[in-house]
Design a protein around this motif. Structure first.
Motif, short mmCIF file in Angstrom:
data_model
loop_
_atom_site.label_atom_id
_atom_site.label_comp_id
_atom_site.label_asym_id
_atom_site.label_seq_id
_atom_site.Cartn_x
_atom_site.Cartn_y
_atom_site.Cartn_z
N ASP A 1 0.83 -1.20 0.00
CA ASP A 1 0.00 0.00 0.00
C ASP A 1 0.87 1.26 0.00
N PRO A 2 0.90 2.03 -1.09
CA PRO A 2 1.75 3.21 -1.18
C PRO A 2 1.32 4.34 -0.24
N ARG A 3 0.16 4.21 0.42
CA ARG A 3 -0.29 5.23 1.36
C ARG A 3 0.39 5.13 2.72
N TRP A 4 1.09 4.01 2.98
CA TRP A 4 1.79 3.87 4.26
C TRP A 4 2.95 4.85 4.30
N TRP A 5 3.17 5.44 5.47
CA TRP A 5 4.31 6.34 5.65
C TRP A 5 5.56 5.50 5.68
N CYS A 6 6.56 5.86 4.85
CA CYS A 6 7.68 4.95 4.74
C CYS A 6 9.05 5.60 4.61
N LYS A 7 9.12 6.93 4.44
CA LYS A 7 10.46 7.51 4.33
C LYS A 7 10.44 8.97 4.77
N VAL A 8 11.64 9.48 4.99
CA VAL A 8 11.81 10.87 5.38
C VAL A 8 12.70 11.52 4.34
N GLU A 9 12.20 12.58 3.74
CA GLU A 9 12.96 13.33 2.73
C GLU A 9 12.83 14.81 3.01
N ASP A 10 13.94 15.50 3.07
CA ASP A 10 13.96 16.95 3.29
C ASP A 10 13.13 17.36 4.51
N GLY A 11 13.16 16.54 5.54
CA GLY A 11 12.45 16.86 6.78
C GLY A 11 10.99 16.49 6.81
N PHE A 12 10.50 15.85 5.76
CA PHE A 12 9.09 15.45 5.72
C PHE A 12 8.97 13.93 5.77
N ILE A 13 7.98 13.46 6.55
CA ILE A 13 7.60 12.05 6.52
C ILE A 13 6.64 11.92 5.36
N ILE A 14 7.00 11.09 4.38
CA ILE A 14 6.15 10.98 3.19
C ILE A 14 5.88 9.52 2.84
N ASN A 15 4.81 9.32 2.10
CA ASN A 15 4.52 7.99 1.59
C ASN A 15 4.88 7.95 0.11
N LEU A 16 4.63 6.82 -0.52
CA LEU A 16 5.03 6.68 -1.92
C LEU A 16 4.09 7.39 -2.89
#
Length: 110
Positions: free
Chosen positions: A81-96
């Protein structure tokens, strides 16, 4: 930061889990739960090679990119599910999907 990246603990508040400031571990699971990554640390103990701890994102610093692509992350996420939170980029927690969980960079509770 994302799954399989090497990270350093920058806080001493995990000593109750036998994890100390400055220790380096590897993010072991792809998803972020309650703003925590699940991190594996080598112990160099033949009877118990690894220890694991949940570490808040704000208490981690990226040491080395593990090279995991978005496609590999998606395969590892529950139910792909790409809606799961999975990474941190430039200070943001983002999903796919590119959705941001926090509104202010590096303020993971915003």
């Amino acid at each position: 930061m994302k799954a399989y990246d090497d990270v350093k603990v920058i806080s001493d508040k995990y000593e109750d889990q036998n994890v100390h400031k400055g220790e380096i571990g590897t993010i072991w699971f792809p998803e972020i739960r309650d703003d925590y990554f699940y991190v594996q640390f080598d112990t160099n103990d033949p009877k118990n090679w690894y220890k694991y701890a949940e570490i808040k994102i704000e208490d981690l610093e990226l040491v080395k990119d593990g090279g995991c692509s978005d496609e590999e992350l998606l395969e590892e996420l529950p139910k792909n599910d790409p809606r799961w939170w999975c990474k941190v980029e430039d200070g943001f927690i983002i999903n796919l999907n590119g959705d941001k969980k926090n509104k202010i960079p590096y303020d993971y509770n915003s």
